[in-house]
Design a protein around this motif. Structure first.
Motif, short mmCIF file in Angstrom:
data_model
loop_
_atom_site.label_atom_id
_atom_site.label_comp_id
_atom_site.label_asym_id
_atom_site.label_seq_id
_atom_site.Cartn_x
_atom_site.Cartn_y
_atom_site.Cartn_z
N GLU A 11 63.90 -58.38 -56.18
CA GLU A 11 64.92 -57.20 -56.45
C GLU A 11 64.76 -55.88 -55.28
O GLU A 11 65.91 -56.04 -54.62
N LYS A 12 63.49 -55.82 -55.10
CA LYS A 12 63.53 -54.51 -54.07
C LYS A 12 63.61 -55.09 -52.76
O LYS A 12 64.19 -54.45 -51.57
N ALA A 13 63.26 -56.44 -52.38
CA ALA A 13 63.30 -56.94 -51.02
C ALA A 13 65.09 -57.08 -50.83
O ALA A 13 65.41 -56.75 -49.65
N ARG A 14 65.81 -57.35 -51.77
CA ARG A 14 67.15 -57.48 -51.66
C ARG A 14 67.77 -56.34 -51.33
O ARG A 14 68.61 -56.01 -50.44
N GLU A 15 67.27 -54.94 -52.12
CA GLU A 15 67.64 -53.69 -51.88
C GLU A 15 67.48 -53.34 -50.50
O GLU A 15 68.60 -52.86 -49.83
N ILE A 16 66.27 -53.63 -49.94
CA ILE A 16 66.17 -53.22 -48.74
C ILE A 16 66.84 -53.78 -47.40
O ILE A 16 67.23 -53.17 -46.50
N PRO B 140 68.44 -68.79 -41.76
CA PRO B 140 66.86 -69.02 -41.98
C PRO B 140 66.03 -67.92 -41.56
O PRO B 140 65.14 -67.55 -42.22
N VAL B 141 66.36 -66.94 -40.66
CA VAL B 141 65.45 -65.85 -40.19
C VAL B 141 65.79 -64.66 -41.27
O VAL B 141 64.46 -64.42 -41.54
N SER B 142 66.81 -64.70 -41.81
CA SER B 142 66.81 -63.57 -43.04
C SER B 142 66.01 -64.00 -44.23
O SER B 142 65.58 -63.16 -44.82
N ARG B 143 66.25 -65.15 -44.36
CA ARG B 143 65.49 -65.93 -45.54
C ARG B 143 63.95 -65.76 -45.37
O ARG B 143 63.17 -65.12 -46.36
N ALA B 144 63.50 -65.90 -44.31
CA ALA B 144 61.96 -65.69 -44.17
C ALA B 144 61.51 -64.36 -44.13
O ALA B 144 60.38 -63.92 -44.88
N HIS B 145 62.38 -63.49 -43.75
CA HIS B 145 62.13 -62.03 -43.70
C HIS B 145 62.09 -61.62 -45.15
O HIS B 145 61.24 -60.92 -45.56
N PHE B 146 63.38 -62.11 -45.71
CA PHE B 146 63.19 -61.51 -47.25
C PHE B 146 61.83 -62.38 -48.10
O PHE B 146 61.61 -61.61 -48.85
N GLU B 147 61.53 -63.58 -47.72
CA GLU B 147 60.31 -63.86 -48.19
C GLU B 147 59.02 -63.30 -48.27
O GLU B 147 58.21 -62.96 -49.06
N SER B 148 58.97 -62.54 -46.97
CA SER B 148 57.75 -61.86 -46.73
C SER B 148 57.78 -60.53 -47.38
O SER B 148 56.82 -60.00 -47.73
N LEU B 149 59.20 -60.06 -47.62
CA LEU B 149 59.10 -58.66 -48.23
C LEU B 149 59.04 -59.07 -49.96
O LEU B 149 58.36 -58.12 -50.47
N ALA B 150 59.28 -60.13 -50.40
CA ALA B 150 59.53 -60.31 -51.79
C ALA B 150 58.24 -60.45 -52.47
O ALA B 150 57.79 -60.20 -53.39
N LYS B 151 57.36 -61.17 -51.38
CA LYS B 151 55.92 -60.97 -51.64
C LYS B 151 55.07 -60.06 -52.12
O LYS B 151 54.24 -59.80 -52.90
N ALA C 61 78.34 -50.37 -43.60
CA ALA C 61 78.90 -51.53 -44.23
C ALA C 61 78.71 -51.66 -45.55
O ALA C 61 77.92 -51.09 -46.07
N ILE C 62 79.62 -52.19 -46.39
CA ILE C 62 79.29 -52.50 -48.02
C ILE C 62 77.97 -53.04 -48.30
O ILE C 62 77.48 -53.89 -47.45
N PHE C 63 77.25 -52.38 -49.02
CA PHE C 63 75.76 -52.80 -49.54
C PHE C 63 76.04 -54.30 -49.91
O PHE C 63 76.91 -54.82 -50.65
N ASP C 64 75.09 -55.21 -49.01
CA ASP C 64 75.36 -56.65 -49.24
C ASP C 64 74.14 -57.33 -49.54
O ASP C 64 73.10 -57.55 -48.65
N PRO C 65 73.68 -57.64 -51.05
CA PRO C 65 72.77 -58.12 -51.58
C PRO C 65 72.38 -59.34 -50.60
O PRO C 65 71.31 -59.99 -50.33
N ALA C 66 73.55 -60.14 -50.46
CA ALA C 66 73.56 -61.57 -49.91
C ALA C 66 72.93 -61.71 -48.32
O ALA C 66 72.50 -62.58 -47.86
N ALA C 67 73.11 -60.41 -47.72
CA ALA C 67 72.41 -60.24 -46.43
C ALA C 67 70.91 -60.86 -46.42
O ALA C 67 70.42 -61.16 -45.22
N ALA C 68 70.19 -60.90 -47.48
CA ALA C 68 69.04 -60.94 -47.46
C ALA C 68 68.54 -62.48 -47.21
O ALA C 68 67.51 -63.04 -46.70
N THR C 69 69.53 -63.25 -47.44
CA THR C 69 68.97 -64.71 -47.47
C THR C 69 70.33 -65.46 -46.84
O THR C 69 70.47 -66.65 -46.95
#
Ligand code: FE2
Length: 441
Positions: free
Chosen positions: A296-301, A280-291, A269-277
């Motif tokens: 930026e990299k966490a949003r990319e992944i 609530p589950v995606s947000r918690a996942h995003f935070e663990s990667l952002a740490k 699907a179209i690359f979607d940086p908003a998928a990261a947040t």
């Protein structure tokens, strides 16, 4: 062999295939030699043999194999055969063999690397040509074994491209699955579901990127999800993922289908940086990667939004919900699917819970969605056994695919490019000489 290369070549046209490719047991036999005897095939994940002595049984085409971890921590992939009378060393499944594998028939014992360790009453072998140190008296290893991000593949052929060259553009899906873990590692957790399908193995690969079937075949499950959501007044995750198949054709047309050599590919699907947040589950996942990596990299992944990836011959990793559906051909009309679910090491528990929910709702034997597919696969198999016609159509958007340096891209997400690409690879394998090792004495 009774089928000539000329006949095989005639079964695949640029926009259709002859139904014999699904129904003919002779063709199936040739596939086991010419495709499964050569290609790199997924055996299992390293996490399935965590400790020395651990083993799992697996299958490369029609060959029973064992993956072991030996006392040095090394992973071995061996044919499941005792060199004495040929008995399978271990029965199907997994376990810990301790320090060695012992044949249940006459107790010939092998190191976990396959080397013969001992035979009982050795004196009876003296003065014969029995030679403990000769490779003929050890379990035979697969010709090549390699792993990528913990995913172990083996090839029965000593020759051919290395694993990463073979995986081509599909390697980036495995990489993304691992990148989703803050520690960069994944592990198979829980049991592995198995589903036997009464259809040819190739039909499953074709369906993985067949967007046109979703709103038709899955009507009963997405309509049930919509009714239930209306009743509840909300659409929880369980219903949302069932509902997705009901998107109109315009939605599927916008997806991008990529096709690589060796039959691989993926749907994106179209690359979607908003998928990261998004939730609530995606947000918690995003935070663990952002740490670990920064935002930026966490949003990319997490923005890399791939649906099914095809690794032709092995199965389909799903990066977003951490699955690997392994496709094991059994016969021309039977295929075993194994569904593995991965935990992302270091990610919040709810990310794994969500993956398990996806496994249960979409891919498990008790799923509401997968039986829709299994039913149509069986109908294709049975319909193709009739005298009602010989050719299977792959015409949609034929001739419009775009060649890029990274592979072929469809002009429309409903294109039958993936099927055409899979059969181009199939034809190439099938016209090759096959694998010498599997034919050895
Ligand atoms: Fe489907």
């Amino acid at each position: 062999m009774s089928i000539s290369n000329e006949e095989i070549a005639g079964l695949v046209r640029p926009d259709s295939v002859h139904k014999r490719v699904y129904t003919d047991p002779e063709i199936f036999k040739l596939e086991m030699d010419r495709i499964y005897g050569q290609a790199w095939i997924y055996v299992g994940h390293e996490s399935q043999v965590k400790n020395p002595g651990d083993y799992i049984t697996s299958r490369i085409g029609d060959q029973d194999v064992i993956m072991t971890r030996d006392s040095d921590g090394k992973i071995n992939v061996l044919y499941n055969r005792c060199v004495h009378k040929g008995a399978q060393l271990v029965s199907q499944g997994s376990g810990n063999a301790g320090k060695f594998l012992r044949c249940p028939y006459h107790a010939w014992a092998y190191k976990l690397s396959g080397e013969l360790l001992a035979v009982p009453l050795r004196r009876g072998m003296e003065g014969t040509s029995f030679d403990k140190s000769h490779p003929d008296f050890s379990m035979r290893p697969l010709a090549r074994v390699d792993s990528f991000c913990g995913f172990v593949f083996a090839s029965q052929s000593p020759e051919g491209p290395d694993l990463l060259t073979f995986l081509d553009g599909a390697a980036s899906s495995i990489q993304n699955l691992c990148d989703r873990s803050p520690e960069g590692e994944v592990e198979v957790v829980g049991g592995v579901f198995q589903v036997m399908q009464e259809s040819n193995w190739k039909v499953f690969y074709e369906n993985l990127h067949d967007t046109m079937h979703a709103p038709i075949t899955h009507e009963s499950s997405f309509m049930a999800a919509r009714d239930e959501a209306e009743h509840l007044g909300e659409k929880p995750f369980e219903l949302l993922i069932m509902d997705g198949n009901g998107e109109p054709y315009e939605f599927w047309e916008k997806l991008e289908l990529r096709a690589y050599k060796n039959g691989h590919g993926y749907m994106e699907a179209i690359f979607d940086p908003a998928a990261a947040t998004r939730d609530p589950v995606s947000r918690a996942h995003f935070e663990s990667l952002a740490k670990v990596h920064g935002e930026e990299k966490a949003r990319e992944i997490l923005g890399m939004n791939r649906h099914n990836t095809v690794i032709y011959g092995s199965g389909s990793p799903h990066t977003v919900f951490q699955q690997f559906r392994v496709i094991r051909p059994i016969s021309a009309n039977r295929t075993l699917i194994e569904i593995q679910t991965f935990r992302l090491k270091g990610a919040p528990d709810e990310v794994f819970d969500r993956a398990l929910t996806y496994t249960n709702i979409i891919n498990s034997p008790s799923s509401n969605v997968m039986p829709d597919d299994i039913e149509v696969y069986r109908r294709c198999q049975d319909g193709n056994m009739t005298r009602g016609g010989d050719w299977v159509s792959q015409h949609r958007y034929a001739g419009t695919d775009k060649e890029t340096p990274e592979g072929t891209v469809s002009t429309n997400g409903t294109s039958e490019l993936p099927m055409r690409n899979q059969f181009a690879a199939w034809k190439q394998y099938m016209l090759s000489g096959g694998n010498a090792q599997s034919q050895e004495k």
